[in-house]
Design a protein around this motif. Structure first.
Motif, PDB file in Angstrom:
ATOM      1  N   VAL A   1      27.554  57.259 124.961  1.00  0.00           N
ATOM      2  CA  VAL A   1      27.447  58.131 126.035  1.00  0.00           C
ATOM      3  C   VAL A   1      28.412  59.369 125.497  1.00  0.00           C
ATOM      4  O   VAL A   1      28.074  60.692 125.487  1.00  0.00           O
ATOM      5  N   TRP A   2      29.546  59.206 125.422  1.00  0.00           N
ATOM      6  CA  TRP A   2      30.606  60.341 125.138  1.00  0.00           C
ATOM      7  C   TRP A   2      30.145  60.838 123.814  1.00  0.00           C
ATOM      8  O   TRP A   2      30.390  61.994 123.476  1.00  0.00           O
ATOM      9  N   ILE A   3      29.730  60.109 122.744  1.00  0.00           N
ATOM     10  CA  ILE A   3      29.644  60.707 121.499  1.00  0.00           C
ATOM     11  C   ILE A   3      28.249  61.499 121.371  1.00  0.00           C
ATOM     12  O   ILE A   3      28.281  62.743 121.331  1.00  0.00           O
ATOM     13  N   VAL A   4      27.269  61.230 122.184  1.00  0.00           N
ATOM     14  CA  VAL A   4      26.231  61.969 122.550  1.00  0.00           C
ATOM     15  C   VAL A   4      26.414  63.219 123.220  1.00  0.00           C
ATOM     16  O   VAL A   4      25.936  64.305 122.851  1.00  0.00           O
ATOM     17  N   ILE A   5      27.266  63.204 124.559  1.00  0.00           N
ATOM     18  CA  ILE A   5      27.723  64.228 124.964  1.00  0.00           C
ATOM     19  C   ILE A   5      28.297  65.264 124.391  1.00  0.00           C
ATOM     20  O   ILE A   5      28.102  66.487 124.260  1.00  0.00           O
ATOM     21  N   SER A   6      29.261  64.859 123.502  1.00  0.00           N
ATOM     22  CA  SER A   6      30.114  65.488 122.866  1.00  0.00           C
ATOM     23  C   SER A   6      29.309  66.425 121.559  1.00  0.00           C
ATOM     24  O   SER A   6      29.663  67.618 121.233  1.00  0.00           O
ATOM     25  N   ILE A   7      28.279  65.659 120.844  1.00  0.00           N
ATOM     26  CA  ILE A   7      27.578  66.339 120.004  1.00  0.00           C
ATOM     27  C   ILE A   7      26.660  67.483 120.535  1.00  0.00           C
ATOM     28  O   ILE A   7      26.734  68.571 120.326  1.00  0.00           O
ATOM     29  N   ILE A   8      26.218  66.984 121.750  1.00  0.00           N
ATOM     30  CA  ILE A   8      25.447  68.222 122.733  1.00  0.00           C
ATOM     31  C   ILE A   8      26.308  69.330 122.871  1.00  0.00           C
ATOM     32  O   ILE A   8      25.828  70.447 122.800  1.00  0.00           O
ATOM     33  N   TRP A   9      27.425  69.002 123.509  1.00  0.00           N
ATOM     34  CA  TRP A   9      28.355  70.035 123.928  1.00  0.00           C
ATOM     35  C   TRP A   9      29.074  70.742 122.865  1.00  0.00           C
ATOM     36  O   TRP A   9      29.278  72.001 122.601  1.00  0.00           O
ATOM     37  N   PHE A  10      29.680  70.270 121.842  1.00  0.00           N
ATOM     38  CA  PHE A  10      30.289  70.777 120.928  1.00  0.00           C
ATOM     39  C   PHE A  10      29.693  70.710 119.351  1.00  0.00           C
ATOM     40  O   PHE A  10      30.188  71.171 118.342  1.00  0.00           O
ATOM     41  N   GLY A  11      28.530  70.175 119.208  1.00  0.00           N
ATOM     42  CA  GLY A  11      27.629  70.276 117.981  1.00  0.00           C
ATOM     43  C   GLY A  11      28.338  69.209 116.889  1.00  0.00           C
ATOM     44  O   GLY A  11      29.233  68.305 117.483  1.00  0.00           O
ATOM     45  N   LEU A  12      28.131  69.415 115.754  1.00  0.00           N
ATOM     46  CA  LEU A  12      28.769  68.220 114.954  1.00  0.00           C
ATOM     47  C   LEU A  12      29.983  68.626 114.141  1.00  0.00           C
ATOM     48  O   LEU A  12      30.067  69.442 113.224  1.00  0.00           O
ATOM     49  N   SER A  13      31.070  68.423 115.042  1.00  0.00           N
ATOM     50  CA  SER A  13      32.324  69.206 114.531  1.00  0.00           C
ATOM     51  C   SER A  13      33.237  67.987 114.788  1.00  0.00           C
ATOM     52  O   SER A  13      33.080  67.148 115.510  1.00  0.00           O
ATOM     53  N   ASN A  14      34.513  68.542 114.529  1.00  0.00           N
ATOM     54  CA  ASN A  14      35.808  67.662 115.002  1.00  0.00           C
ATOM     55  C   ASN A  14      35.767  67.409 116.058  1.00  0.00           C
ATOM     56  O   ASN A  14      36.484  66.339 116.637  1.00  0.00           O
ATOM     57  N   TRP A  15      35.246  68.151 117.233  1.00  0.00           N
ATOM     58  CA  TRP A  15      35.475  67.695 118.567  1.00  0.00           C
ATOM     59  C   TRP A  15      34.877  66.614 119.205  1.00  0.00           C
ATOM     60  O   TRP A  15      35.212  66.043 120.077  1.00  0.00           O
ATOM     61  N   ALA A  16      33.683  66.070 118.440  1.00  0.00           N
ATOM     62  CA  ALA A  16      33.091  64.837 118.839  1.00  0.00           C
ATOM     63  C   ALA A  16      33.936  63.557 118.799  1.00  0.00           C
ATOM     64  O   ALA A  16      34.324  63.157 119.978  1.00  0.00           O
ATOM     65  N   PRO A  17      34.673  63.305 117.756  1.00  0.00           N
ATOM     66  CA  PRO A  17      35.595  62.294 117.935  1.00  0.00           C
ATOM     67  C   PRO A  17      36.778  62.535 118.780  1.00  0.00           C
ATOM     68  O   PRO A  17      37.136  61.555 119.165  1.00  0.00           O
ATOM     69  N   ILE A  18      37.322  63.593 118.800  1.00  0.00           N
ATOM     70  CA  ILE A  18      38.398  63.714 119.608  1.00  0.00           C
ATOM     71  C   ILE A  18      38.062  63.691 121.046  1.00  0.00           C
ATOM     72  O   ILE A  18      38.854  63.054 121.975  1.00  0.00           O
TER      73      ILE A  18
ATOM     74  N   PHE B   1      39.302  61.022 123.687  1.00  0.00           N
ATOM     75  CA  PHE B   1      39.988  61.345 124.905  1.00  0.00           C
ATOM     76  C   PHE B   1      39.609  60.495 126.026  1.00  0.00           C
ATOM     77  O   PHE B   1      40.221  59.912 126.781  1.00  0.00           O
ATOM     78  N   MET B   2      37.987  60.557 126.164  1.00  0.00           N
ATOM     79  CA  MET B   2      37.552  60.059 127.534  1.00  0.00           C
ATOM     80  C   MET B   2      37.661  58.542 127.451  1.00  0.00           C
ATOM     81  O   MET B   2      37.606  57.907 128.708  1.00  0.00           O
ATOM     82  N   ILE B   3      37.548  57.857 126.283  1.00  0.00           N
ATOM     83  CA  ILE B   3      37.625  56.236 126.250  1.00  0.00           C
ATOM     84  C   ILE B   3      39.181  56.041 126.533  1.00  0.00           C
ATOM     85  O   ILE B   3      39.258  55.118 127.501  1.00  0.00           O
ATOM     86  N   THR B   4      40.192  56.602 125.971  1.00  0.00           N
ATOM     87  CA  THR B   4      41.612  55.921 126.100  1.00  0.00           C
ATOM     88  C   THR B   4      42.016  56.458 127.632  1.00  0.00           C
ATOM     89  O   THR B   4      43.045  55.740 128.101  1.00  0.00           O
ATOM     90  N   LEU B   5      41.599  57.684 127.989  1.00  0.00           N
ATOM     91  CA  LEU B   5      42.192  58.133 129.447  1.00  0.00           C
ATOM     92  C   LEU B   5      42.113  57.097 130.416  1.00  0.00           C
ATOM     93  O   LEU B   5      43.401  56.860 130.949  1.00  0.00           O
ATOM     94  N   PRO B   6      41.186  56.539 130.583  1.00  0.00           N
ATOM     95  CA  PRO B   6      41.500  55.522 131.818  1.00  0.00           C
ATOM     96  C   PRO B   6      42.226  54.286 131.649  1.00  0.00           C
ATOM     97  O   PRO B   6      42.630  53.901 132.517  1.00  0.00           O
ATOM     98  N   VAL B   7      42.113  53.962 130.524  1.00  0.00           N
ATOM     99  CA  VAL B   7      43.186  52.739 129.960  1.00  0.00           C
ATOM    100  C   VAL B   7      44.585  53.061 130.361  1.00  0.00           C
ATOM    101  O   VAL B   7      45.476  52.457 130.953  1.00  0.00           O
ATOM    102  N   ILE B   8      45.177  54.358 129.876  1.00  0.00           N
ATOM    103  CA  ILE B   8      46.420  54.929 129.886  1.00  0.00           C
ATOM    104  C   ILE B   8      46.745  54.929 131.526  1.00  0.00           C
ATOM    105  O   ILE B   8      47.800  54.722 131.964  1.00  0.00           O
ATOM    106  N   ALA B   9      45.794  55.753 131.813  1.00  0.00           N
ATOM    107  CA  ALA B   9      46.009  56.292 133.350  1.00  0.00           C
ATOM    108  C   ALA B   9      46.015  54.945 134.239  1.00  0.00           C
ATOM    109  O   ALA B   9      46.885  55.065 135.180  1.00  0.00           O
TER     110      ALA B   9
END
Lengths: 252, 251
Positions: A109-126, A130-138
């Motif tokens: 879901v996050w991969i798809v959303i980030s591609i839609i929002w940020f296009g095919l760029s470094n921001w997709a993995p970043i 972020f979204m996957i590790t945030l709940p674990v650490i929090a």
């Protein structure tokens, strides 16, 4: 030191099992062929190649760069969440609920959303990291905050320590082990997730080169890069997290 | 600056009444032991005196100033709890220095004061140790040093030696008595051990069974022989214990 302690220090039992697995691997790859299961020798050769050519550093650095940004961002936000959880019971409840929601959201879901929002760029993995590790650490930090020994806080009240003094002297040191545990798990997750996200649209990084190897039918390179990931995780665990952990545990 | 503690008509209810009504006065420099059967509310009373909990009825004044409630407190109260409540990630010295922070003294004075009181409590040489590395008795000594370091108007101790073995307990009782002589602090000490109270206190207040009132108030200045005093108090406390058991079995 007796023989048994040396054996366990060097992880000899594990190495023993690993050797058995390699032997089985050799047999199976001979049976099924290089496309399905490349031989251990081919993987070793491939690994030597990427070290010699320097490719190992180029792609590892690219992946780590993105991981550090995504993971680092998650740590910062999680710390703020921890502070909010300490100051307000309502905030704690809200954070718990949001963490549950985030935890149940798939990587894709996050991969798809980030591609839609940020296009095919470094921001997709970043962003995905972020979204996957945030709940674990929090959730680890919040648990740490909830588990602060109330009797120590009461002692602080008796001696009229200011809020900020109680926070730095009592809450923070009490929560650090939880934070570190969360970061350790989170980093492992970040590595796995970032690599997957790199399949979509970036031109460097471990995930990219793994996928590329798959496309050109160089299956042994897929295994080689998987090995690189294992090495990165082991190195980070031992050199970073375990070192910090030892420093924090001086007083135990 | 001699400061008096006044406990006036204090009562406390937690669903059921625990403390009915207790009034007493402690003059500066006294060493008062609060005695009573388990569950009679001694710890609750001590917590109320220390401002940790509000009373349901009555009030507590230290030097004329209420101990409870928000707002500035000019009086200093030190508390030694049953558990040492030292911060495990700080050395003994740092633990004592910590409580000197709100007093606004500079770092050098904090360190010197911490070391002085740790030495007074018998911990010379152990200032740099972490709590996990010293024994339970030593940790309690550090907690006592911490309470003394703020030079409190009132020192409260809640069964501080309960977790120690019999020998250490004896040693610590003597130590507290010695420290009291050397510092002249006002001490209110809760215990359920009659022998302990008689050994160290200058005045003994025994509470009745729940809901508690004062059952007996005795000066322990040597006029009554220790053994007699211990026997008398033992008899009293047994009555109260039976009254409490009786009450709980019929309720």
């Amino acid at each position: 030191m007796n023989a048994r302690r040396w054996a366990s220090r060097l992880h000899l039992p594990t190495l023993g099992v690993a050797l058995v697995i390699v032997a089985a691997w050799l047999a199976l790859s001979w049976r099924y062929g290089a496309y399905v299961l490349p031989s251990p020798a081919a993987v070793a050769r491939g690994f030597a190649d990427i070290v010699a050519s320097g490719e190992i550093w180029r792609h590892t650095a690219a992946s780590l760069g993105r991981i550090v940004v995504g993971f680092g961002g998650a740590v910062v936000v999680a710390l703020l969440a921890g502070l909010a959880a300490f100051l307000s019971r309502t905030a704690r409840g809200v954070i718990h609920d949001f963490v549950s929601v985030l935890n149940s959201t798939s990587v894709f879901v996050w991969i798809v959303i980030s591609i839609i929002w940020f296009g095919l760029s470094n921001w997709a993995p970043i962003f995905t990291t972020f979204m996957i590790t945030l709940p674990v650490i929090a959730s680890n930090i919040v648990e740490g905050v909830e588990n602060v020994d109330r009797r120590l806080l009461e002692m602080g009240d008796v001696y009229r320590l200011a809020g900020r003094q109680k926070f730095t002297a009592i809450v923070v040191p009490s929560t650090l082990p939880y934070l570190l545990a969360g970061m350790k798990v989170g980093f492992g997750l970040a590595l796995k997730v970032s690599v997957v996200a790199e399949i979509f649209g970036v031109t460097s990084g471990i995930g990219y080169v793994m996928n590329y190897s798959r496309e050109i039918l160089a299956t042994q390179m897929v295994f080689v890069w998987a090995l690189v990931m294992i090495l990165v995780m082991t190195a980070t665990d031992k050199l970073v997290f375990d070192a910090i952990s030892r420093r924090l545990d001086r007083w135990r | 600056m001699a400061v008096t503690l006044e406990v006036v008509g204090v009562g406390k209810d937690f669903l059921i009444p625990v403390i009915d009504s207790v009034s007493f006065t402690v003059e500066a420099g006294e060493f008062v032991c609060l005695l009573g059967p388990n569950g009679c509310g001694k710890t609750t009373l001590l917590r109320i005196v220390g401002g940790l909990e509000p009373p349901t009825r009555g009030r507590v004044l230290l030097g004329g100033e209420p101990v409870a409630g928000r707002g500035r407190h000019t009086r200093k109260v030190g508390v030694v709890f049953q558990e040492d409540r030292l911060l495990p990630w700080m050395t003994l010295r740092e633990n004592v220095e910590l409580v000197l922070l709100p007093l606004g003294v500079d770092a050098r004075t904090r360190r010197a004061t911490a070391e002085r009181y740790l030495r007074l409590a018998g911990l010379a040489g152990f200032e740099g140790y972490y709590p996990a590395r010293v024994s339970g008795g030593m940790r309690q000594r550090a907690a006592i040093a911490r309470a003394l370091a703020i030079e409190p108007d009132l020192l409260l101790m809640d069964e501080p030696f309960g977790a120690l073995d019999a020998q250490n307990r004896r040693i610590m009782q003597a130590e507290v008595r010695r420290i009291w002589h050397e510092t002249g602090r006002t001490i209110v000490f809760v215990t359920h051990a009659i022998e302990e109270a008689v050994a160290i206190g200058t005045a003994l207040i025994m509470l009745s069974a729940r809901p508690s009132r004062i059952r007996a108030e005795v000066r322990n200045d040597g006029r009554l022989a220790r053994a007699t005093l211990v026997d008398d108090l033992n008899a009293l406390i047994m009555e109260e214990v039976e009254r409490q058991q009786g009450a709980s079995s019929t309720s």
